[in-house]
Design a protein around this motif. Structure first.
Motif, mmCIF file in Angstrom:
data_model
loop_
_atom_site.group_PDB
_atom_site.id
_atom_site.type_symbol
_atom_site.label_atom_id
_atom_site.label_comp_id
_atom_site.label_asym_id
_atom_site.label_seq_id
_atom_site.Cartn_x
_atom_site.Cartn_y
_atom_site.Cartn_z
ATOM 1 N N GLN A 85 14.563 50.277 -8.721
ATOM 2 C CA GLN A 85 13.858 50.195 -10.003
ATOM 3 C C GLN A 85 14.789 50.500 -11.175
ATOM 4 O O GLN A 85 16.005 50.587 -10.999
ATOM 5 C CB GLN A 85 12.642 51.133 -9.973
ATOM 6 C CG GLN A 85 11.628 50.684 -8.904
ATOM 7 C CD GLN A 85 10.317 51.419 -8.970
ATOM 8 O OE1 GLN A 85 10.269 52.595 -9.312
ATOM 9 N NE2 GLN A 85 9.237 50.731 -8.633
ATOM 10 N N ASP A 136 1.111 48.380 -6.814
ATOM 11 C CA ASP A 136 0.284 49.521 -6.408
ATOM 12 C C ASP A 136 0.776 50.093 -5.079
ATOM 13 O O ASP A 136 0.857 51.310 -4.904
ATOM 14 C CB ASP A 136 -1.194 49.105 -6.278
ATOM 15 C CG ASP A 136 -1.808 48.774 -7.629
ATOM 16 O OD1 ASP A 136 -1.280 49.260 -8.650
ATOM 17 O OD2 ASP A 136 -2.791 48.014 -7.661
ATOM 18 N N GLN A 138 3.772 49.853 -3.932
ATOM 19 C CA GLN A 138 5.072 50.486 -4.195
ATOM 20 C C GLN A 138 4.897 51.869 -4.824
ATOM 21 O O GLN A 138 5.565 52.822 -4.431
ATOM 22 C CB GLN A 138 5.927 49.592 -5.103
ATOM 23 C CG GLN A 138 6.321 48.279 -4.429
ATOM 24 C CD GLN A 138 7.408 47.533 -5.186
ATOM 25 O OE1 GLN A 138 7.784 47.900 -6.289
ATOM 26 N NE2 GLN A 138 7.897 46.463 -4.583
ATOM 27 N N ALA A 139 3.968 51.964 -5.790
ATOM 28 C CA ALA A 139 3.735 53.258 -6.449
ATOM 29 C C ALA A 139 3.240 54.280 -5.434
ATOM 30 O O ALA A 139 3.637 55.451 -5.468
ATOM 31 C CB ALA A 139 2.732 53.084 -7.593
ATOM 32 N N SER A 143 5.295 57.750 -4.298
ATOM 33 C CA SER A 143 4.709 59.067 -4.565
ATOM 34 C C SER A 143 4.868 60.002 -3.362
ATOM 35 O O SER A 143 4.630 61.199 -3.461
ATOM 36 C CB SER A 143 3.230 58.920 -4.939
ATOM 37 O OG SER A 143 2.497 58.559 -3.784
#
Ligand code: MN
Length: 243
Positions: A85, A136, A138-139, A143
């Motif tokens: 990223q 979503d 990936q997030a 986390s």
């Protein structure tokens, strides 16, 4: 000014020789003011920009020397390093490049891709790709604690190896009709991609061409584009030094 294209280095702590070959490539092959495109699977796995393994921090250091030498560098995701990223890009001094990307090389319109999305015969993989490219999903993964992501990445690699071991050779390669479609849709003369580890230059109908970069293993591969021509070249990776 030369434009260099590489892909599928699969850099990983277990292959110090490949990291050394990449460092040698950056230091001795690429010249100040050149351009560099990295077309995916630069890393064998990437579990998040908070990666703290010194092996990867060294690679980031190597990449960041490019910017100081006025070597503009673009980084496209592959199917192994899709979690790279902007934090990584900023530290490494590279520009993330959306896929596909249309550029000009040697006066010709060229489309750049990693290549996995061209393998449309592999339905199971295409479904997997859709999942892991979902922001979503990936997030959610990012986390999780780093240690947990390390285990996940190892599991994914095993799953991918066992998935691929019983697939026919041809579905692991690009689908010719999909190649024709992207060349037509993006109105280019040349398609360049990696991923399949089948380095070659394929002449296509209507004077089109598909150039496939090879992965780095016993040999390394790059494309060297001048104002006049585009060359696909290999070099030996011997005892940790690209020659
Ligand atoms: Mn790949």
């Amino acid at each position: 000014m030369i434009t260099w294209l590489i892909s599928d280095l699969h850099l990983q702590p277990e292959r110090e020789d490949l990291a050394q070959a990449f460092t040698a490539f950056v230091k001795h092959t690429v010249q100040d003011g050149d351009k560099l495109y990295i077309l995916g699977d630069f890393f064998n796995a990437w579990i998040g920009d908070d990666e703290d393994n010194p092996f990867y921090l060294d690679i980031i250091d190597t990449l960041s020397t490019l910017q100081t030498r006025n070597i503009q560098t673009w980084f496209m995701h592959g199917n192994r390093d899709f979690l790279v990223q902007t934090a990584f890009a900023e530290r490494a001094g590279v520009t993330l490049l959306d896929e596909p990307a249309k550029i000009e090389l040697a006066g010709k319109n060229v489309l750049l891709m990693h290549g996995d999305s061209l393998c449309t015969g592999d339905k199971e993989y295409i479904a997997f790709r859709q999942q892991v490219r979902n922001p979503d999903w990936q997030a959610g993964v990012l986390s999780l604690p780093l240690a947990q992501r390390r285990i996940m990445a190892a599991d994914l690699r095993e799953k991918s190896m066992s998935m691929n071991s019983n697939k026919a050779e041809d579905i692991m390669d690009v689908t010719p009709s999909e190649v024709d479609r992207v060349i037509m849709d993006y109105n280019v003369e040349i398609l360049i991609h990696g991923h399949t580890h089948r380095p070659a230059r394929h002449a296509l109908a209507n004077n089109k061409e598909r150039i496939v970069l090879g992965d780095w293993d016993k040999q390394g591969w790059y494309i060297r584009a001048s104002q006049e021509n585009i060359e696909l070249e290999a070099f030996d990776i011997v005892d940790g030094v690209g020659t």
